[in-house]
Design a protein around this motif. Structure first.
Motif, short mmCIF file in Angstrom:
data_model
loop_
_atom_site.label_atom_id
_atom_site.label_comp_id
_atom_site.label_asym_id
_atom_site.label_seq_id
_atom_site.Cartn_x
_atom_site.Cartn_y
_atom_site.Cartn_z
N LYS A 30 9.88 36.20 -30.12
CA LYS A 30 10.55 35.27 -31.02
C LYS A 30 12.05 35.47 -30.89
CE LYS A 30 9.67 33.18 -35.46
NZ LYS A 30 8.81 33.27 -36.66
N ARG A 31 12.77 34.36 -30.85
CA ARG A 31 14.22 34.44 -30.68
C ARG A 31 14.94 33.79 -31.85
NH1 ARG A 31 15.94 35.52 -25.28
NH2 ARG A 31 14.16 35.69 -23.85
N SER A 32 16.11 34.35 -32.14
CA SER A 32 16.99 33.76 -33.15
C SER A 32 18.41 34.08 -32.74
CB SER A 32 16.69 34.36 -34.54
OG SER A 32 17.59 33.86 -35.50
N GLY A 33 19.06 33.09 -32.16
CA GLY A 33 20.43 33.31 -31.67
C GLY A 33 20.46 34.41 -30.62
N ARG A 34 21.23 35.44 -30.84
CA ARG A 34 21.33 36.55 -29.88
C ARG A 34 20.24 37.61 -30.09
NH1 ARG A 34 25.10 39.62 -30.82
NH2 ARG A 34 25.85 38.81 -32.82
N LEU A 35 19.36 37.37 -31.00
CA LEU A 35 18.29 38.31 -31.30
C LEU A 35 16.99 37.90 -30.63
CD1 LEU A 35 18.83 38.69 -35.17
CD2 LEU A 35 19.82 40.09 -33.35
N ARG A 36 16.25 38.87 -30.16
CA ARG A 36 14.94 38.61 -29.57
C ARG A 36 14.00 39.72 -30.01
NH1 ARG A 36 12.92 40.76 -24.57
NH2 ARG A 36 11.09 39.63 -23.81
N ALA A 37 12.88 39.34 -30.60
CA ALA A 37 11.86 40.30 -30.98
C ALA A 37 10.63 40.09 -30.13
CB ALA A 37 11.50 40.15 -32.46
N THR A 38 9.98 41.19 -29.79
CA THR A 38 8.72 41.13 -29.07
C THR A 38 7.67 41.89 -29.86
OG1 THR A 38 9.09 43.12 -27.76
CG2 THR A 38 9.92 41.03 -26.86
N LEU A 39 6.43 41.53 -29.60
CA LEU A 39 5.32 42.22 -30.25
C LEU A 39 4.21 42.42 -29.24
CD1 LEU A 39 3.90 43.37 -32.74
CD2 LEU A 39 3.25 41.04 -33.37
N ASP A 40 3.79 43.65 -29.05
CA ASP A 40 2.70 43.98 -28.13
C ASP A 40 1.60 44.62 -28.96
OD1 ASP A 40 2.48 45.71 -24.91
OD2 ASP A 40 0.94 45.00 -26.29
N THR A 41 0.59 43.84 -29.30
CA THR A 41 -0.46 44.36 -30.16
C THR A 41 -1.33 45.41 -29.44
OG1 THR A 41 -1.83 42.47 -29.57
CG2 THR A 41 -0.57 42.30 -31.60
N SER A 42 -1.40 45.34 -28.12
CA SER A 42 -2.23 46.31 -27.40
C SER A 42 -1.63 47.71 -27.46
CB SER A 42 -2.43 45.87 -25.95
OG SER A 42 -1.18 45.83 -25.28
N SER A 43 -0.31 47.80 -27.42
CA SER A 43 0.35 49.11 -27.51
C SER A 43 0.86 49.39 -28.91
CB SER A 43 1.51 49.19 -26.52
OG SER A 43 2.53 48.27 -26.86
N GLN A 44 0.61 48.46 -29.82
CA GLN A 44 1.03 48.61 -31.22
C GLN A 44 2.52 48.94 -31.30
OE1 GLN A 44 -3.32 50.17 -32.81
NE2 GLN A 44 -1.50 51.23 -33.49
N SER A 45 3.31 48.06 -30.69
CA SER A 45 4.75 48.28 -30.69
C SER A 45 5.49 46.96 -30.75
CB SER A 45 5.18 49.06 -29.45
OG SER A 45 4.91 48.30 -28.29
N SER A 46 6.70 47.03 -31.24
CA SER A 46 7.56 45.87 -31.33
C SER A 46 8.96 46.29 -30.92
CB SER A 46 7.57 45.31 -32.75
OG SER A 46 8.46 44.23 -32.88
N SER A 47 9.75 45.35 -30.45
CA SER A 47 11.13 45.67 -30.11
C SER A 47 12.05 44.58 -30.63
CB SER A 47 11.30 45.83 -28.60
OG SER A 47 11.17 44.57 -27.96
N LEU A 48 13.27 44.96 -30.88
CA LEU A 48 14.32 44.03 -31.29
C LEU A 48 15.48 44.22 -30.33
CD1 LEU A 48 15.50 41.98 -33.38
CD2 LEU A 48 16.56 43.98 -34.48
N SER A 49 15.87 43.15 -29.65
CA SER A 49 17.00 43.21 -28.73
C SER A 49 18.14 42.36 -29.25
CB SER A 49 16.57 42.70 -27.34
OG SER A 49 15.55 43.51 -26.81
N ILE A 50 19.34 42.84 -29.03
CA ILE A 50 20.54 42.09 -29.36
C ILE A 50 21.32 41.92 -28.06
CG2 ILE A 50 22.66 41.97 -30.72
CD1 ILE A 50 21.38 43.88 -32.72
N THR A 51 21.62 40.70 -27.74
CA THR A 51 22.37 40.39 -26.53
C THR A 51 23.85 40.30 -26.85
OG1 THR A 51 20.50 39.14 -25.67
CG2 THR A 51 22.65 38.72 -24.67
N ALA A 52 24.67 40.88 -26.00
CA ALA A 52 26.13 40.83 -26.15
C ALA A 52 26.53 41.22 -27.57
CB ALA A 52 26.66 39.44 -25.78
#
Lengths: 112, 112
Positions: free
Chosen positions: B56-78
């Motif tokens: 899921k993206r919102s402006g410069r933010l991007r979140a991912t969700l991997d249910t198989s590894s039970q993990s999520s990440s939040l990325s900020i660009t620039a």
């Protein structure tokens, strides 16, 4: 815009004292929550409610009581405050359990 | 990464760099919330990603969700200086009594 207010913003009491923290939301949300936040840690749920008169126990309820008097108002009560309850307390509200939570500005409580 | 009772993580980057924060969780989750908390304020939701979404993206933010590894990440660009804040992930956990479990948070500092 969603609005959650808390009072007081700062409170100092002594060990054994009686403290009431107040929270009001004007979002017409069903759910309200009380969290505590300690330095360097995330938020921990104390109690929550899904409507007036309802109370659910959270993760760290010991030493705390709560009461939801109306849809708008949720109170946290510390009847015999202890130094371990020195913390930053946040109230939040949401439309549903899995929905976005809107947080108040926090109440800093110090128990001497 | 952040989870449970781990101490607050700290990241320091230069303005313009990209950054990724990770979050792992212990049980099946239906939703991951990412909140940001500015100094002296309550947390505010920045992205909510559900279990049927991988990204899921919102402006410069991007979140991912991997249910198989039970993990999520939040990325900020620039990243920009105003991105300096504490970032929390939170997942729903249902073990008798529902609650939103917050991670310990990542203190991100973006330097000019």
């Amino acid at each position: 815009e969603a609005a959650v207010t808390q009072s007081p913003r700062n409170k100092v009491t002594v060990t054994g004292g009686n403290v009431t923290l107040s929270c009001r939301q004007t979002n017409s949300h069903n759910y309200m929550y009380w969290y505590r936040q300690d330095t360097g840690h995330g938020l921990r749920l104390i109690h929550y409610s899904y409507g007036a008169g309802n109370l659910q126990i959270g993760d760290v309820p010991d030493g705390y009581k709560a009461t939801r008097t109306t849809q708008e108002d949720f109170f946290l009560l510390l009847e015999l405050a202890s130094p371990s309850q020195t913390s930053l307390y946040f109230c939040a509200s949401s439309m549903g359990l899995y929905a976005e939570q809107f947080f108040g500005p926090g109440t800093r409580l110090t128990v001497l | 990464s952040q989870w449970g009772e781990e101490n607050l993580q700290a990241l320091s980057i230069q303005e313009g760099e990209d950054v990724t924060m990770n979050c792992s969780y212990k049980t099946y989750t239906t939703v991951v919330h990412w909140y940001r908390q500015d100094s002296g304020r309550g947390p505010a939701l920045i992205i909510l990603i559900r279990s049927n979404e991988r990204e899921k993206r919102s402006g410069r933010l991007r979140a991912t969700l991997d249910t198989s590894s039970q993990s999520s990440s939040l990325s900020i660009t620039a990243a920009q200086c105003e991105d300096t804040a504490v970032y929390f992930c939170a997942t729903d956990a249902s073990s008798g009594s529902w609650q939103l479990i917050f991670g310990s948070g990542t203190q991100l500092t973006v330097m000019p």
